[in-house]
Each structure stands twice: as C-alpha cells, then as structure tokens.
Design an enzyme around this catalytic site. Structure first.
Site, PDB file in Angstrom:
ATOM      1  N   ARG A 142      27.357  12.468 -76.000  1.00 33.30           N
ATOM      2  CA  ARG A 142      26.430  12.080 -77.040  1.00 33.30           C
ATOM      3  C   ARG A 142      24.973  11.943 -76.089  1.00 33.30           C
ATOM      4  NH1 ARG A 142      26.912   6.536 -79.315  1.00 33.30           N
ATOM      5  NH2 ARG A 142      26.376   6.460 -76.888  1.00 33.30           N
ATOM      6  N   ARG A 144      19.742  11.376 -64.982  1.00 31.52           N
ATOM      7  CA  ARG A 144      21.231  10.989 -64.934  1.00 31.52           C
ATOM      8  C   ARG A 144      22.119  12.321 -65.358  1.00 31.52           C
ATOM      9  NH1 ARG A 144      20.464   5.094 -67.184  1.00 31.52           N
ATOM     10  NH2 ARG A 144      20.731   5.824 -68.979  1.00 31.52           N
ATOM     11  N   PHE A 151      40.299  -4.439 -81.897  1.00 28.82           N
ATOM     12  CA  PHE A 151      39.554  -4.671 -80.708  1.00 28.82           C
ATOM     13  C   PHE A 151      39.570  -3.166 -80.118  1.00 28.82           C
ATOM     14  CE2 PHE A 151      38.920  -4.899 -75.980  1.00 28.82           C
ATOM     15  CZ  PHE A 151      37.781  -5.645 -76.025  1.00 28.82           C
ATOM     16  N   TYR A 200      35.010   9.836 -61.937  1.00 24.86           N
ATOM     17  CA  TYR A 200      33.906   8.840 -62.198  1.00 24.86           C
ATOM     18  C   TYR A 200      34.317   7.851 -63.303  1.00 24.86           C
ATOM     19  CZ  TYR A 200      29.242   7.296 -63.195  1.00 24.86           C
ATOM     20  OH  TYR A 200      28.332   5.991 -63.712  1.00 24.86           O
TER      21      TYR A 200
HETATM   22 MG    MG Z   1      25.684   2.580 -64.819  1.00 23.02          MG
END
Ligand code: MG
Length: 399
Positions: free
Chosen positions: A224, A234, A294, A177
């Site tokens: 976190r 979720r 970056f 995922y």
């Molecule tokens: Mg999403």
C-alpha cells in the site's frame, strides 16, 4: 472527522462504530506535545501518551488488553519504535547507525538512555528525547517480559543492520526483511502472551505461524505504501516481483493505469495473501478474548486493505486507505473467531470478484484465495460453528 462521518453517511453501522472508536481513543489530557507531557506525566502515563502519538492503529487495540500484559506490550512497541527511528533516520552516519542498531537492545536497559536529534517526525524525535522514561517502565516489568523484549530487540537490530548494506532483491530477501521488522514482532508478542499466562506456554513455540502474522501486516503495508515510500528513496518491493513488469520501480508511478503496473501491484497482493491461512491457524489458538481482538483487528484491516489496493491504480498516485467507517466497524465488530472469519470470507469473495483472467498471476491468486476459504471452513468444522448470515450485519453496506 466530519469528512469520515459524511463518507459513511449511508452506512449507519459505520457511523456508530466511528463514534465508539472515537470515545475509546486517547484521553484529552494527552492532547499536547510529548515535550510538554514529559514534565507533567508519570513515566508510565508518558509511555501511553507516546504510544497514542506514534502508532495510529495499535494504540486503540493495545489499550484494551489485560492490565498486566498491556504495559509489557506498550513498552515492547515503544522499544521497537525507538529502534526503527534509528533505522529510518537518514541523517545518522552509516557507521554510527550500524553500531546503534546492534547495541540498541543493551542501551534500552541503561538508566537515563535517550537520544537527541533522532527520528523522522516531531513525535518520534520527542519520544527519543525522553526515552529514559520508557527505559524506567521497561526495567519495572517482570523478568519474563524483559527477556522477550530484549531478545527480539537484539535480533531485530541485527537484522536491520544486515539490511543497511543489502537490498531487497529476491522474494527470499523480502521474506527475510519482513521477518526482521515484523515477523519478530509476532514472535515476540506470542512470547509476551505466554509470559502473561493469559495464553498457553505452547503459543510461544509456534514461531512459523507467529511470523506469518507479522508478514501479512508488513507486506500489506509495503504494498500500500508504494506512493509514500518511492519519493523517500525507500524500495521494499522485491525486484524479483516488480522486475517482471518494469526496468525501474518508480516507472509505475508514471503509468498508474498500465496493465504492467497493475500486474506488479496484483503480484504483490498475491504474495501477501499466502500468509493468511497461517494467520487463521494462529488466531484459532488464542484463548483470551482481549488478546484475540488485539491480534485479529489488524489482520482483518490488512485483508480489507488488500481488497482495496488490488488492481487499484490510485496506489501509485496517492495514499489509499480503507474507509474510516469500515475500519471503525472492523474494530468494533471483530470479537471472536466467528466474526473474524465472517469478515475474512467477505473480503476473500470480494477479491475473488475483482480477479481478471488477464492478470498474469490470476491462477496463483485464485488458488491462494481458495486456500483461505478452505482454512476458514476448517475452523468452522473444528469449532462446530454452523455458518450463518448474521442479520445485524448489513450485507449491502460492507463495501
Ligand atoms: Mg524502518
């Protein structure tokens, strides 16, 4: 902002950093709702205004990239943000969502494509309402950039589609995922860096370590964000990890201080730490200082976050964040391999000091932290940098 300044009052280097970051922030003219800006700004300006609203941290680091590459990264971010808005919107019927996730990479290339009533927040919804502006800028990019964005958006949409009917259960699912939603971003960014010629063509082929860059950031956020994600239904923590410590993931919220809750949290941190040596190897390959910043700033912030959340019961009861002043300092002072490894080493030692022998993952966590120190030492050997304490960095105020 006042509160951030007060929190850093005893840390002068943080105060200066907060002001510097503030000054480098969004232009004031973007300080209006996107719906209003959509009528007054050019398509490209609209993209940057939207970027500032939908990503708190990336906007600052994207803005300092080389000019040509910057537009491509901005569009890449907004296209993926659009896709994510579709994924996250719980009001879209399942069948329609599945179709949209698979087709999103094609829709993004259709002039005039925009979506009404999609997105979890007002900023996301307004971005989607004016997505035709993003499409216009996207279509104006060089072919090399467009191919990378199209390919990654297609793979990510397919991956998100796969997970609409699949739970994150095993650690393999978790890695999979995170690969779809973040590892692919790392791989795509490498592609954009190579296409820009600011980095070598070889970087694009380094997919394993580019994937790790994304996994480190995503796993840190997932760890976190427990408190934020649970009420929304979720569940991204894999049950292969938390199932060792509870029957239901939400149990930790009710027993934040219990050894079981903390062991689960620490297990999640240990899982994220395994990616850090790859990240160091990746960043060592970068040549352009702006591209380096970056990439390095989000990584060093993630490491600071892992230190903050490790063994911290507050993760289960509130949004734990790195102190603004420290975050600002990391943004201002992470400029090269030397400063990056300086901070990473500090955070690794700090985490080492927090380990408790009673933690069921004590040994594996310690081993992973040692592996990070080894990876840091290897960069110094390769660069023949003599490790030294930088006197301008105030030791005592770092944490
Ligand atoms: Mg999403």
């Amino acid at each position: 902002m006042m509160l951030d300044l007060l929190n850093s009052a005893a840390r002068p280097s943080e105060l200066t950093a907060i002001l510097k970051v503030k000054l480098a922030g969004q232009p004031l003219k973007y300080n209006k709702p996107l719906n209003e800006l959509a009528t007054s700004l050019s398509d490209k300006e609209f993209c940057y205004a939207a970027l500032g609203k939908v990503s708190r941290s990336f906007a600052v680091v994207i803005r300092q990239l080389p000019e040509d590459l910057k537009d491509a990264v901005c569009v890449f971010y907004l296209v993926l943000r659009g896709l994510d808005s579709v994924e996250d919107d719980m009001n879209i019927p399942a069948e329609q969502k599945a179709e949209m996730l698979l087709a999103f990479h094609k829709l993004c290339k259709e002039k005039g494509f925009k979506l009404d009533n999609v997105g979890d927040t007002e900023d996301y919804r307004q971005l989607m309402q004016h997505f035709d502006k993003v499409v216009n800028v996207y279509m104006g990019l060089n072919l090399g950039y467009r191919q990378v964005i199209d390919n990654i958006c297609m793979q990510m949409g397919a991956g998100m589609h796969e997970f609409t009917t699949k739970q994150v259960t095993t650690t393999a699912d978790y890695d999979q995922y995170c690969h779809y939603v973040a590892g692919l971003v790392g791989i795509g960014l490498s592609g954009l860096f190579s296409a820009s010629k600011h980095e070598s063509a070889y970087l694009e082929s380094q997919k394993v370590i580019a994937n790790s860059m994304g996994l480190m950031l995503q796993k840190t956020n997932i760890t976190r964000d427990y408190f934020e994600d649970i009420p929304l239904g979720r569940e991204f923590w894999p049950s292969e990890i938390w199932g060792n410590y509870a029957n239901y993931l939400h149990e930790f919220r009710d027993n934040p201080e219990s050894p079981q809750s903390l062991a689960a949290l620490n297990h999640m941190v240990a899982d994220a730490l395994q990616h850090v040596p790859d990240c160091i190897a990746y960043m060592q390959m970068l040549k352009n200082p702006q591209v380096f910043r970056f990439c390095a700033i989000p990584q060093v912030m993630a490491m600071a976050t892992l230190v903050k959340v490790y063994n911290n019961p507050q993760v289960f009861t509130e949004n734990v964040k790195v102190r603004k002043g420290l975050a600002a300092r990391l943004m201002v002072e992470t400029n090269d391999m030397e400063s990056l490894t300086y901070f990473l080493e500090k955070f690794t030692h700090k985490l080492m000091g927090k380990l408790s022998i009673g933690d069921p993952n004590y040994l594996i966590t310690k081993k992973r932290l040692h592996r990070i120190i080894e990876a840091i030492d290897e960069t110094r050997v390769n660069h023949t940098i003599v490790p030294q304490l930088d006197t301008h960095i105030e030791e005592s105020v770092l944490f």
